[in-house]
Design an enzyme around this catalytic site. Structure first.
Site, short mmCIF file in Angstrom:
data_model
loop_
_atom_site.label_atom_id
_atom_site.label_comp_id
_atom_site.label_asym_id
_atom_site.label_seq_id
_atom_site.Cartn_x
_atom_site.Cartn_y
_atom_site.Cartn_z
CD GLU A 1 4.34 17.00 65.79
OE1 GLU A 1 3.28 16.44 66.14
OE2 GLU A 1 5.44 16.86 66.37
CG ASN A 2 5.53 13.07 61.01
OD1 ASN A 2 6.49 13.66 61.51
ND2 ASN A 2 4.95 12.03 61.57
CB THR B 1 0.98 11.12 67.13
OG1 THR B 1 2.30 11.04 66.62
CG2 THR B 1 0.86 12.27 68.09
CG ASP C 1 8.71 10.67 61.71
OD1 ASP C 1 9.48 9.68 61.82
OD2 ASP C 1 8.22 11.24 62.70
CE LYS D 1 3.63 13.07 64.48
NZ LYS D 1 4.00 12.83 65.86
CE LYS E 1 16.00 11.18 61.47
NZ LYS E 1 14.55 11.03 61.37
CB SER F 1 17.99 12.34 64.48
OG SER F 1 16.60 12.58 64.67
CD GLU G 1 7.55 20.11 62.53
OE1 GLU G 1 6.59 20.41 63.26
OE2 GLU G 1 8.56 19.51 62.94
CG ASP H 1 3.49 9.11 63.72
OD1 ASP H 1 2.41 9.54 64.21
OD2 ASP H 1 4.60 9.38 64.20
P1 ATP Z 1 11.30 12.18 66.87
O1 ATP Z 1 12.45 11.36 66.38
O2 ATP Z 1 11.43 12.57 68.29
O3 ATP Z 1 9.96 11.61 66.50
P2 ATP Z 1 11.38 13.84 64.57
O4 ATP Z 1 10.85 12.70 63.80
O5 ATP Z 1 10.76 15.17 64.37
O6 ATP Z 1 11.37 13.55 66.11
P3 ATP Z 1 13.72 14.23 62.99
O7 ATP Z 1 13.22 13.48 61.84
O8 ATP Z 1 15.15 14.05 63.38
O9 ATP Z 1 12.92 13.93 64.30
O10 ATP Z 1 13.48 15.75 62.71
C1 ATP Z 1 13.89 16.74 63.61
C2 ATP Z 1 13.39 18.10 63.13
O11 ATP Z 1 14.05 18.45 61.92
C3 ATP Z 1 11.91 18.12 62.85
O12 ATP Z 1 11.32 19.10 63.66
C4 ATP Z 1 11.75 18.52 61.41
O13 ATP Z 1 10.88 19.60 61.28
C5 ATP Z 1 13.15 18.91 60.95
N1 ATP Z 1 13.41 18.20 59.69
C6 ATP Z 1 13.45 16.87 59.52
N2 ATP Z 1 13.69 16.54 58.25
C7 ATP Z 1 13.80 17.70 57.57
C8 ATP Z 1 14.03 18.04 56.19
N3 ATP Z 1 14.19 17.09 55.27
N4 ATP Z 1 14.08 19.34 55.85
C9 ATP Z 1 13.89 20.29 56.79
N5 ATP Z 1 13.67 20.05 58.09
C10 ATP Z 1 13.62 18.77 58.49
#
Ligand code: ATP
Length: 332
Positions: A162-163, A223, A176, A160, A63, A46, A119, A158
């Site tokens: 980052e999420n 993770t 996530d 963490k 997304k 994505s 994040e 999951d």
């Molecule tokens: P993967 O699918 O490989 O596990 P991911 O879960 O980080 O990666 P995405 O959910 O597509 O993949 O997010 C991609 C990036 O976009 C992330 O680094 C995140 O910080 C940013 N992001 C996702 N959702 C939002 C949001 N609602 N607002 C701001 N930034 C976002």
């Protein structure tokens, strides 16, 4: 006028003609209703873009998922889990909300809350670690969001840094949900399903490929560093698995590194199942006590959410709605 029904990509347009007669038209939202801006990030399947609703000028994160890629990589199931879960969790300030979904020939689109702060991990890295006050505030917001998702029968699996995203007020927005586990909610089953207003064509898209909506309990997800021991030994996750991850996050915010970290995944897993971790010198005593009661191998012996809320580490925290009205402490 906009009707933000979770997942239903519709808005109601009101029209008043020259005689003052009102008519309402239900209009489906689509790609053309948004102007797309900067890229916020990329995932494996994505791209997340900032976007503005042309009508209301509300800003969102959209997304964009590439259908062919998702099908090729057999990830349809996870996309459905993410959508169904977000639809179930429509109403908490600490969880990224899904407003609309739609699609075109090439892509699926999830219109989400925009988390402008990015994040939590970024801030931990930038600052090295958080002080007790900041850890208490972010820990409390994360816990409050976990409590809500558990009450809705969702195990994140999951969690963490980052999420954990941050909004414009530097408040938590958990994201996530692609690997979440949806528990059956007998009493609310019809309600939960009722909220899942899948776009017809999307439903066809899922059905055609024969992907079930619900994740099975025993598949490895997560993770390495935050994975709970029960997932490694019994391949099972429960609500307590999220609290293990929560313990890892509290540790990491204060210590600047996760408790279990090794050169590779296998060694990390070994450390987890052997409960092999050490507090750095100077780690606050009260926080240490909390972490020690969360990083417990037997998930039934971990503190539960109520216990955590009344732990001395969280003394003075205003739980519930008030927690989300509070000003975030300055990160320092
Ligand atoms: P993967 O699918 O490989 O596990 P991911 O879960 O980080 O990666 P995405 O959910 O597509 O993949 O997010 C991609 C990036 O976009 C992330 O680094 C995140 O910080 C940013 N992001 C996702 N959702 C939002 C949001 N609602 N607002 C701001 N930034 C976002």
């Amino acid at each position: 006028e906009e009707w933000k029904d979770r997942g239903a990509a519709v808005s109601i347009q009101r029209h008043v003609d020259s005689n003052g007669n009102q008519t309402h038209r239900i209009v489906k939202k689509g790609v053309q209703d948004f102007s797309f801006g900067r890229t916020l990030g990329e995932g494996s399947y994505s791209t997340v873009l900032a976007a503005t609703d042309r009508q209301t000028l509300t800003e969102y994160a959209i997304k964009v998922l590439d259908k062919r890629h998702i099908i090729k990589e057999k990830k349809v199931k996870y996309v459905n889990i993410e959508k169904n879960t977000l639809n179930r969790l429509g109403d908490h300030p600490g969880i990224v909300r899904l407003y609309y979904t739609f699609q075109d020939e090439r892509s699926l689109y999830f219109v989400l809350d925009l988390a402008t702060g990015g994040e939590l991990l970024g801030f931990v890295k930038k600052l090295g670690s958080f002080d007790e006050e900041c850890t208490r505030f972010y820990g409390a917001q994360i816990l409050d969001a976990i409590e809500y998702m558990h009450s809705k029968g969702v195990i994140h699996r999951d969690l963490k840094p980052e999420n954990v995203l941050l909004d414009e007020h530097m408040h938590v927005k958990i994201t996530d949900f692609g690997t979440a586990k949806l528990l059956d909610l007998p009493s609310q089953a019809s309600n939960a399903d009722g909220n899942t207003q899948l776009d017809r064509r999307e439903q066809d898209f899922a059905n055609n490929i024969g992907i079930p909506n619900h994740e099975r309990a025993n598949s490895f997800v997560g993770t390495a560093e935050y994975v709970s021991p029960e997932l490694l030994t019994d391949k099972s996750a429960c609500k307590g698995s999220d609290l293990w991850a929560f313990g890892c996050i509290i540790f990491q915010l204060l210590a600047g590194r996760p408790p279990f970290k090794a050169g590779n995944e296998y060694q990390t897993f070994q450390k987890i199942v052997n409960l092999e971790y050490q507090f750095p010198p100077g780690f606050p005593k009260v926080a240490r006590d909390l972490v020690e009661r969360l990083l417990v191998l037997d998930p039934t012996k971990r503190l539960n959410i109520e216990n955590i809320k009344s732990h001395p580490f969280f003394e003075g925290v205003l739980w519930g709605k008030r927690l989300w009205k509070q000003k975030a402490p300055r990160l320092k």
